[in-house]
Design a protein around this motif. Sequence first.
Motif, mmCIF file in Angstrom:
data_model
loop_
_atom_site.group_PDB
_atom_site.id
_atom_site.type_symbol
_atom_site.label_atom_id
_atom_site.label_comp_id
_atom_site.label_asym_id
_atom_site.label_seq_id
_atom_site.Cartn_x
_atom_site.Cartn_y
_atom_site.Cartn_z
ATOM 1 N N GLY A 63 63.288 23.098 54.621
ATOM 2 C CA GLY A 63 62.720 23.449 53.312
ATOM 3 C C GLY A 63 61.335 22.857 53.125
ATOM 4 O O GLY A 63 60.421 23.520 52.627
ATOM 5 N N GLU A 64 61.170 21.594 53.539
ATOM 6 C CA GLU A 64 59.861 20.950 53.424
ATOM 7 C C GLU A 64 58.838 21.624 54.338
ATOM 8 O O GLU A 64 57.658 21.752 53.978
ATOM 9 C CB GLU A 64 59.976 19.457 53.766
ATOM 10 C CG GLU A 64 60.740 18.684 52.705
ATOM 11 C CD GLU A 64 60.918 17.213 53.051
ATOM 12 O OE1 GLU A 64 60.198 16.700 53.936
ATOM 13 O OE2 GLU A 64 61.789 16.572 52.436
ATOM 14 N N ALA B 67 55.315 23.273 53.177
ATOM 15 C CA ALA B 67 54.037 22.898 53.802
ATOM 16 C C ALA B 67 53.314 24.136 54.327
ATOM 17 O O ALA B 67 52.090 24.265 54.186
ATOM 18 C CB ALA B 67 54.271 21.893 54.930
ATOM 19 N N LEU B 68 54.056 25.067 54.906
ATOM 20 C CA LEU B 68 53.437 26.291 55.422
ATOM 21 C C LEU B 68 52.863 27.123 54.279
ATOM 22 O O LEU B 68 51.760 27.662 54.391
ATOM 23 C CB LEU B 68 54.460 27.097 56.225
ATOM 24 C CG LEU B 68 54.859 26.493 57.570
ATOM 25 C CD1 LEU B 68 56.063 27.233 58.146
ATOM 26 C CD2 LEU B 68 53.705 26.510 58.556
ATOM 27 N N LYS C 113 47.589 22.505 57.131
ATOM 28 C CA LYS C 113 47.994 22.494 58.535
ATOM 29 C C LYS C 113 48.494 21.118 58.982
ATOM 30 O O LYS C 113 49.467 21.031 59.742
ATOM 31 C CB LYS C 113 46.814 22.922 59.406
ATOM 32 C CG LYS C 113 47.248 23.506 60.726
ATOM 33 C CD LYS C 113 46.106 24.240 61.418
ATOM 34 C CE LYS C 113 46.621 24.887 62.681
ATOM 35 N NZ LYS C 113 45.620 25.658 63.375
ATOM 36 N N ASP C 114 47.851 20.039 58.524
ATOM 37 C CA ASP C 114 48.299 18.692 58.917
ATOM 38 C C ASP C 114 49.707 18.414 58.398
ATOM 39 O O ASP C 114 50.544 17.876 59.114
ATOM 40 C CB ASP C 114 47.340 17.629 58.382
ATOM 41 C CG ASP C 114 46.036 17.595 59.168
ATOM 42 O OD1 ASP C 114 45.947 18.305 60.192
ATOM 43 O OD2 ASP C 114 45.116 16.869 58.747
ATOM 44 N N ALA C 115 49.947 18.789 57.151
ATOM 45 C CA ALA C 115 51.270 18.574 56.553
ATOM 46 C C ALA C 115 52.314 19.400 57.295
ATOM 47 O O ALA C 115 53.421 18.927 57.568
ATOM 48 C CB ALA C 115 51.248 18.934 55.072
ATOM 49 N N ALA C 116 51.974 20.636 57.644
ATOM 50 C CA ALA C 116 52.918 21.492 58.364
ATOM 51 C C ALA C 116 53.247 20.889 59.726
ATOM 52 O O ALA C 116 54.403 20.910 60.156
ATOM 53 C CB ALA C 116 52.353 22.904 58.511
#
Length: 95
Positions: free
Chosen positions: A35-36, A40-41, A46-49
């Motif tokens: 889910g997270e 993020a996507l 992009k860094d979080a993904a």
Amino acid sequence: MHILEFQEMMRRIYLQRDLERGMKGTYDWLVDEIGELGEALESGQKDAAGKEFADVLAWLASLANTVGTDLETAAIEKYNNKCPRCGCCPCRCKP
Ligand SMILES: [Zn+2]
């Protein structure tokens, strides 16, 4: 690093905690992490993904460790250089 090596690394770091949490609890964590990853996507960060992809992979390995599944063997047996449905590479299944 191979999938087998990654799973073994997760085993060294987390096996005791994973076994104490159990298969169901570890599965629930994996679902939360997916889910997270989706959030993020959707955010376009992009860094979080990338970090969420890492978490999903880590929790998948932990889950496999709780039930004694060798992820690398399972993946290669099913996806051995071809689509398991149509047997082709690249896949020719109808969308
Ligand atoms: Zn296919």
